[in-house]
Design an enzyme around this catalytic site. Structure first.
Site, PDB file in Angstrom:
ATOM      1  N   GLY A  30      41.264  54.993  -7.734  1.00 58.18           N
ATOM      2  CA  GLY A  30      40.319  55.488  -6.732  1.00 58.18           C
ATOM      3  C   GLY A  30      39.778  56.888  -6.970  1.00 58.18           C
ATOM      4  O   GLY A  30      39.423  57.578  -6.010  1.00 58.18           O
ATOM      5  N   ASN A  36      36.869  57.686  -8.383  1.00 57.49           N
ATOM      6  CA  ASN A  36      35.450  57.697  -7.984  1.00 57.49           C
ATOM      7  C   ASN A  36      35.305  57.614  -6.468  1.00 57.49           C
ATOM      8  O   ASN A  36      34.436  58.271  -5.888  1.00 57.49           O
ATOM      9  CB  ASN A  36      34.691  56.554  -8.662  1.00 57.49           C
ATOM     10  CG  ASN A  36      34.281  56.922 -10.068  1.00 57.49           C
ATOM     11  OD1 ASN A  36      33.396  57.748 -10.261  1.00 57.49           O
ATOM     12  ND2 ASN A  36      34.951  56.346 -11.049  1.00 57.49           N
ATOM     13  N   ARG A  42      37.465  32.174  -4.346  1.00 54.21           N
ATOM     14  CA  ARG A  42      36.994  33.559  -4.379  1.00 54.21           C
ATOM     15  C   ARG A  42      36.004  33.840  -3.266  1.00 54.21           C
ATOM     16  O   ARG A  42      35.988  34.936  -2.690  1.00 54.21           O
ATOM     17  CB  ARG A  42      36.347  33.824  -5.740  1.00 54.21           C
ATOM     18  CG  ARG A  42      37.325  33.624  -6.880  1.00 54.21           C
ATOM     19  CD  ARG A  42      36.627  33.155  -8.139  1.00 54.21           C
ATOM     20  NE  ARG A  42      35.712  34.165  -8.598  1.00 54.21           N
ATOM     21  CZ  ARG A  42      36.104  35.241  -9.268  1.00 54.21           C
ATOM     22  NH1 ARG A  42      37.373  35.405  -9.572  1.00 54.21           N
ATOM     23  NH2 ARG A  42      35.247  36.136  -9.634  1.00 54.21           N
ATOM     24  N   ARG A  48      37.285  42.758  -9.480  1.00 55.74           N
ATOM     25  CA  ARG A  48      37.054  41.322  -9.290  1.00 55.74           C
ATOM     26  C   ARG A  48      35.595  41.034  -9.611  1.00 55.74           C
ATOM     27  O   ARG A  48      34.714  41.810  -9.207  1.00 55.74           O
ATOM     28  CB  ARG A  48      37.301  40.936  -7.823  1.00 55.74           C
ATOM     29  CG  ARG A  48      38.657  41.329  -7.287  1.00 55.74           C
ATOM     30  CD  ARG A  48      39.691  40.281  -7.478  1.00 55.74           C
ATOM     31  NE  ARG A  48      39.392  39.034  -6.811  1.00 55.74           N
ATOM     32  CZ  ARG A  48      40.033  37.902  -7.085  1.00 55.74           C
ATOM     33  NH1 ARG A  48      40.980  37.879  -8.010  1.00 55.74           N
ATOM     34  NH2 ARG A  48      39.740  36.790  -6.427  1.00 55.74           N
ATOM     35  N   VAL A  49      35.374  39.941 -10.318  1.00 55.03           N
ATOM     36  CA  VAL A  49      33.992  39.505 -10.538  1.00 55.03           C
ATOM     37  C   VAL A  49      33.516  38.871  -9.237  1.00 55.03           C
ATOM     38  O   VAL A  49      34.208  38.043  -8.645  1.00 55.03           O
ATOM     39  CB  VAL A  49      33.927  38.504 -11.704  1.00 55.03           C
ATOM     40  CG1 VAL A  49      32.518  37.951 -11.852  1.00 55.03           C
ATOM     41  CG2 VAL A  49      34.367  39.185 -12.995  1.00 55.03           C
ATOM     42  N   LEU A  50      32.349  39.287  -8.775  1.00 50.72           N
ATOM     43  CA  LEU A  50      31.865  38.824  -7.473  1.00 50.72           C
ATOM     44  C   LEU A  50      31.167  37.469  -7.587  1.00 50.72           C
ATOM     45  O   LEU A  50      30.556  37.162  -8.614  1.00 50.72           O
ATOM     46  CB  LEU A  50      30.889  39.846  -6.892  1.00 50.72           C
ATOM     47  CG  LEU A  50      31.447  41.252  -6.702  1.00 50.72           C
ATOM     48  CD1 LEU A  50      30.371  42.167  -6.125  1.00 50.72           C
ATOM     49  CD2 LEU A  50      32.677  41.247  -5.805  1.00 50.72           C
ATOM     50  N   HIS A  60      29.751  52.286 -13.852  1.00 48.41           N
ATOM     51  CA  HIS A  60      30.306  51.644 -15.047  1.00 48.41           C
ATOM     52  C   HIS A  60      30.440  52.696 -16.150  1.00 48.41           C
ATOM     53  O   HIS A  60      29.519  53.487 -16.358  1.00 48.41           O
ATOM     54  CB  HIS A  60      29.384  50.505 -15.502  1.00 48.41           C
ATOM     55  CG  HIS A  60      29.907  49.794 -16.695  1.00 48.41           C
ATOM     56  ND1 HIS A  60      30.952  48.894 -16.621  1.00 48.41           N
ATOM     57  CD2 HIS A  60      29.576  49.874 -17.999  1.00 48.41           C
ATOM     58  CE1 HIS A  60      31.224  48.441 -17.835  1.00 48.41           C
ATOM     59  NE2 HIS A  60      30.412  49.035 -18.690  1.00 48.41           N
ATOM     60  N   GLY A  91      24.870  39.035 -12.551  1.00 44.42           N
ATOM     61  CA  GLY A  91      25.435  39.228 -13.893  1.00 44.42           C
ATOM     62  C   GLY A  91      26.325  40.467 -13.917  1.00 44.42           C
ATOM     63  O   GLY A  91      25.948  41.507 -13.363  1.00 44.42           O
ATOM     64  N   VAL A  92      27.472  40.362 -14.558  1.00 45.53           N
ATOM     65  CA  VAL A  92      28.415  41.493 -14.555  1.00 45.53           C
ATOM     66  C   VAL A  92      27.798  42.684 -15.301  1.00 45.53           C
ATOM     67  O   VAL A  92      27.392  42.552 -16.457  1.00 45.53           O
ATOM     68  CB  VAL A  92      29.753  41.078 -15.215  1.00 45.53           C
ATOM     69  CG1 VAL A  92      30.684  42.272 -15.355  1.00 45.53           C
ATOM     70  CG2 VAL A  92      30.419  39.985 -14.392  1.00 45.53           C
TER      71      VAL A  92
HETATM   72  C1  GRF Z   1      35.930  53.906 -13.677  1.00 48.20           C
HETATM   73  O1  GRF Z   1      35.907  54.209 -15.038  1.00 48.20           O
HETATM   74  C2  GRF Z   1      34.678  53.148 -13.304  1.00 48.20           C
HETATM   75  O2  GRF Z   1      33.568  53.517 -14.061  1.00 48.20           O
HETATM   76  C3  GRF Z   1      35.067  51.731 -13.617  1.00 48.20           C
HETATM   77  O3  GRF Z   1      36.415  51.626 -13.266  1.00 48.20           O
HETATM   78  C4  GRF Z   1      37.023  52.905 -13.329  1.00 48.20           C
HETATM   79  C5  GRF Z   1      37.613  53.167 -11.993  1.00 48.20           C
HETATM   80  O4  GRF Z   1      38.337  54.358 -11.953  1.00 48.20           O
HETATM   81  N1  GRF Z   1      34.205  50.793 -12.927  1.00 48.20           N
HETATM   82  P1  GRF Z   1      38.750  54.987 -10.536  1.00 48.20           P
HETATM   83  O5  GRF Z   1      39.581  53.930  -9.823  1.00 48.20           O
HETATM   84  O6  GRF Z   1      37.496  55.314  -9.806  1.00 48.20           O
HETATM   85  O7  GRF Z   1      39.558  56.193 -10.879  1.00 48.20           O
END
Ligand code: GRF
Length: 207
Positions: free
Chosen positions: A14, A16, A68, A94-96, A112, A146-147
């Site tokens: 967590g 981000n 899912r 999880r892929v949505l 990402h 699309g992922v």
């Molecule tokens: C990050 O690198 C984000 O870009 C990717 O998963 C990671 C999550 O890290 N989608 P955090 O849980 O936010 O520390």
């Protein structure tokens, strides 16, 4: 000022999510974090969010087995109950299904750790190093079926340095993620055009 209510979906540490929570403390931030929701009850990020005074909820995917969409219907109900207008994926692993993607089309954002369209999926830093790339970075994008394929909102670039390992590159990119994600979310909630989709990537190179 009425602020956009954002729910953050996590599965792990967590960092981000924490960057979004910290950004939302600024009085002029156009969003607030209404809920942090995890599919893993033991996600470290849930405890961090609770410490920060943000409402948290875990909806474990495991009791739903292979269904899912049923799990996502439970998520969606919780998001609406929290009054969320936007959803930010932040390490949600999880892929949505099309159900959740369509329910939040234009209002669901992801971060990402690569310069999409390069390296969708996992293991992005190792792939960038092995390809000999001079630059790596991260991308904030709208979520589509699309992922890691949705319209790009903003990107940030960092150098790949001599001797970088996936770990050292990952921590440099992660710092960039923590700056980019709040900025991209703030722009999205204030910008109807961005919600409609692609208007061209805005390169926000990190200093
Ligand atoms: C990050 O690198 C984000 O870009 C990717 O998963 C990671 C999550 O890290 N989608 P955090 O849980 O936010 O520390």
């Amino acid at each position: 000022m009425s602020r956009a209510r954002v729910a953050v979906l996590i599965s792990g540490r967590g960092s981000n999510m924490t960057a979004l929570v910290e950004a939302a403390r600024a009085p002029d931030c156009p969003f607030e974090i209404a809920l942090v929701l995890s599919n893993r009850p033991d996600a470290e990020g849930l405890a961090l969010a609770a410490q920060a005074g943000v409402p948290t909820l875990a909806i474990d995917h495991r009791p739903f087995g292979a269904d899912r969409e049923a799990h996502e219907r439970a998520l969606d109900a919780a998001l609406r109950e929290a009054g969320a207008g936007y959803v930010a994926l932040a390490g949600y692993m999880r892929v949505l299904t099309p159900f959740l993607v369509e329910a939040w089309a234009g209002r669901m954002i992801n971060i990402h750790p690569s310069l999409l369209p390069k390296y969708p999926g996992l293991d992005t830093h190792r792939r960038a190093i092995e390809a000999g790339d001079a630059e790596a970075g991260c991308t904030a994008h709208l979520v589509t079926a699309g992922v890691d394929e949705g319209p790009i909102l903003q990107q940030a670039r960092v150098p790949v340095l001599e001797g970088d390992t996936p770990e050292t590159l990952s921590s440099r990119v992660l710092e960039a993620e923590h700056r980019l994600y709040p900025a991209a979310l703030a722009r999205l909630v204030g910008d109807a055009d961005a919600r409609e989709g692609y208007r061209g990537p805005v390169d926000q190179s990190s200093p």
